[in-house]
Design an enzyme around this catalytic site. Structure first.
Site, PDB file in Angstrom:
ATOM      1  N   LYS A  71       0.657  -1.176   0.051  1.00  0.00           N
ATOM      2  CA  LYS A  71      -0.024   0.055   0.090  1.00  0.00           C
ATOM      3  C   LYS A  71       1.003   1.301   0.004  1.00  0.00           C
ATOM      4  CE  LYS A  71      -1.977   2.237   3.518  1.00  0.00           C
ATOM      5  NZ  LYS A  71      -1.943   3.529   3.105  1.00  0.00           N
ATOM      6  N   LEU A 120      -4.016  -0.310   7.898  1.00  0.00           N
ATOM      7  CA  LEU A 120      -2.926   0.391   7.849  1.00  0.00           C
ATOM      8  C   LEU A 120      -3.037   1.715   7.432  1.00  0.00           C
ATOM      9  CD1 LEU A 120       0.291  -0.405   7.566  1.00  0.00           C
ATOM     10  CD2 LEU A 120       0.162  -0.741   5.368  1.00  0.00           C
ATOM     11  N   ASP A 121      -2.630   2.629   8.404  1.00  0.00           N
ATOM     12  CA  ASP A 121      -3.309   4.218   8.240  1.00  0.00           C
ATOM     13  C   ASP A 121      -2.916   4.801   6.854  1.00  0.00           C
ATOM     14  OD1 ASP A 121      -3.936   4.029  10.927  1.00  0.00           O
ATOM     15  OD2 ASP A 121      -2.077   4.545  11.755  1.00  0.00           O
ATOM     16  N   ILE A 122      -3.555   5.786   6.681  1.00  0.00           N
ATOM     17  CA  ILE A 122      -3.331   6.546   5.381  1.00  0.00           C
ATOM     18  C   ILE A 122      -2.031   6.880   5.069  1.00  0.00           C
ATOM     19  CG2 ILE A 122      -4.291   8.790   6.217  1.00  0.00           C
ATOM     20  CD1 ILE A 122      -5.705   9.199   3.571  1.00  0.00           C
ATOM     21  N   SER A 124       0.892   5.529   6.306  1.00  0.00           N
ATOM     22  CA  SER A 124       1.556   4.404   6.621  1.00  0.00           C
ATOM     23  C   SER A 124       1.577   3.638   5.216  1.00  0.00           C
ATOM     24  CB  SER A 124       1.325   3.493   7.814  1.00  0.00           C
ATOM     25  OG  SER A 124       1.371   4.319   8.859  1.00  0.00           O
TER      26      SER A 124
END
Length: 248
Positions: A71, A120-122, A124
């Site tokens: 990502k 998974l944070d934006i 990260s």
């Protein structure tokens, strides 16, 4: 445990499937209890009763895919929010990693019921798992999940000098978040400005909040491993299928 429980819950406990899958299979008449087909949702069973599923259920489950994606920053893990796109929009024929050695062929129907198994944070990057398989989702994000996750975290110390050894020990064990002690973690220096974090839980923005407690500012965060599955050489923004020989 002698009380009757919902059949779908029992199937999930036995590791046969997720509760959602169990309800689908029950409705299709693919589930037997002590050899008798049970097709009524909400049916209950006793712990000693034998639960089996028809071959069609196993065949359908075998066709469900699990996708690993690297990502990039700026994409959310799940549903679109605040104008940001979900990572799933990156899954198409063109963005499949050329080095993916699995024989599976991509088809748009694989995007149906594909959900992130963990967030998974934006801001990260790194390994994100999208799966149609309820067993894998339960394994990774269930309450009793024992699968650890490893992150590389670039940091900057915001106080004079260097991070004290005592604060590094607190990152490993001793911090309290949302009123509860965090599970023990493995945190160690990789080099002078990068830490390796290995966690067995995933509270929202946990690593950033842990770092903040000891005066560290997170500059970059990348997930590189989930259990036995590594990000490896998978390029940013590309994806591949989970190989049959890989296990979380």
């Amino acid at each position: 445990m002698t009380e009757p429980v919902r059949l779908s819950k029992r199937m999930s406990e036995l590791g046969l499937c997720s509760r959602r899958e169990a309800d689908e299979w029950i409705e299709k008449g693919w589930v037997r209890v002590d050899g008798v087909v049970v097709s009524v949702l909400g049916s209950k069973v006793l712990p000693h009763q034998k639960v089996t599923v028809e071959r069609q259920a196993s065949a359908e489950q075998a066709q469900r895919v699990t996708i690993l994606i690297n990502k990039p920053m700026g994409y959310v893990s799940g549903q679109a929010e605040d104008g940001y796109k979900p990572a799933m929009v990156l899954v198409n024929e063109q963005s499949r990693w050329a080095e993916d050695k699995t024989e599976m062929r991509f088809h748009p129907r694989q995007l149906k019921s594909l959900v992130p198994a963990g967030r998974l944070d934006i801001d990260s990057v790194g390994l994100l798992v999208l799966t149609q398989d309820g067993r894998i989702a339960k394994q990774l994000i269930g309450e009793d999940s024992a699968v650890d996750k490893e992150y590389l975290v670039r940091v900057q110390y915001t106080r004079p000098g260097k991070l004290p050894e005592a604060d590094l020990k607190r990152l490993n064990h001793g911090l309290i978040m949302d009123g509860k002690p965090l599970r023990p973690a493995k945190v160690r220096w990789q080099n002078e400005d990068q830490l390796s974090f290995t966690l067995r839980e995933g509270k929202k923005r946990q690593i950033r909040r842990m770092c903040d407690m000891v005066g560290l500012k997170v500059i970059g965060l990348k997930r590189v491993r989930i259990g036995g599955v590594k990000l490896g050489e998978l390029p940013t923004g590309q994806w591949r299928y989970l190989r049959p020989d890989e296990k979380f």
